[in-house]
Design an enzyme around this catalytic site. Structure first.
Site, PDB file in Angstrom:
ATOM      1  N   ILE A 162       0.832  -1.198   0.000  1.00 20.76           N
ATOM      2  CA  ILE A 162       0.000   0.000   0.000  1.00 20.76           C
ATOM      3  C   ILE A 162       0.871   1.254   0.000  1.00 20.76           C
ATOM      4  O   ILE A 162       1.978   1.251   0.549  1.00 20.76           O
ATOM      5  CB  ILE A 162      -0.963  -0.014   1.215  1.00 20.76           C
ATOM      6  N   CYS A 163       0.378   2.306  -0.649  1.00 22.38           N
ATOM      7  CA  CYS A 163       0.992   3.625  -0.593  1.00 22.38           C
ATOM      8  C   CYS A 163      -0.145   4.640  -0.465  1.00 22.38           C
ATOM      9  O   CYS A 163      -1.209   4.290   0.051  1.00 22.38           O
ATOM     10  CB  CYS A 163       1.889   3.895  -1.805  1.00 22.38           C
ATOM     11  N   ARG A 164       0.038   5.838  -0.935  1.00 29.87           N
ATOM     12  CA  ARG A 164      -1.023   6.841  -0.794  1.00 29.87           C
ATOM     13  C   ARG A 164      -2.194   6.556  -1.723  1.00 29.87           C
ATOM     14  O   ARG A 164      -3.348   6.566  -1.324  1.00 29.87           O
ATOM     15  CB  ARG A 164      -0.465   8.241  -1.056  1.00 29.87           C
ATOM     16  N   GLY A 213      -1.659   4.257  -4.870  1.00 30.14           N
ATOM     17  CA  GLY A 213      -1.505   3.013  -5.609  1.00 30.14           C
ATOM     18  C   GLY A 213      -0.366   2.963  -6.610  1.00 30.14           C
ATOM     19  O   GLY A 213      -0.035   1.901  -7.110  1.00 30.14           O
ATOM     20  N   MET A 235      -3.872   4.301   0.766  1.00 23.69           N
ATOM     21  CA  MET A 235      -4.304   4.836   2.059  1.00 23.69           C
ATOM     22  C   MET A 235      -5.431   5.845   1.919  1.00 23.69           C
ATOM     23  O   MET A 235      -6.203   6.038   2.855  1.00 23.69           O
ATOM     24  CB  MET A 235      -3.115   5.457   2.804  1.00 23.69           C
TER      25      MET A 235
END
Length: 109
Positions: A60-62, A64, A88
């Site tokens: 996961i990141c902010r 994708g 996120m």
């Protein structure tokens, strides 16, 4: 690249957060492993020690983009890895808890 929806994640699923330190400190999913994408290759051993040997890794990141890159790298290494679609931002939008290192409510930066 295989993806999963935030709503498909269950408690106990292994979550790898590849956002940078300032993003992590603002807020993250409780229990996630944090290794920024900028340090990922250098810290790969830390990942292999923490990751489940026979389980899936949810990256996961902010939003994708970065997590897609790391998930693709992991798949090339033979890891069962998937990207968490929407990152996120979606995590917070659907009401999943976002916390700081101190356990207080956080936010997605």
């Amino acid at each position: 690249m295989p993806t999963v929806e935030v709503t498909d994640l269950k408690d106990g699923d292994f979550l790898l957060d590849v956002r940078e330190d300032d993003e992590w400190q603002a807020g993250h999913a409780d229990g996630a492993l944090h290794i920024p994408i900028s340090e990922f290759v250098a810290r790969y051993g830390e990942f292999t020690e923490a990751a489940p040997q026979d389980g899936r890794v949810h990256v996961i990141c902010r939003s994708g983009g970065r997590s897609t890159q790391v998930a693709m790298y992991l798949v090339q290494q033979g890891v069962d890895a998937v990207n968490v679609d929407g990152g996120m931002q979606v995590w917070a939008a659907v009401g999943r808890p976002v916390v700081t290192n101190e356990g207080r409510p956080g936010f997605v930066l």
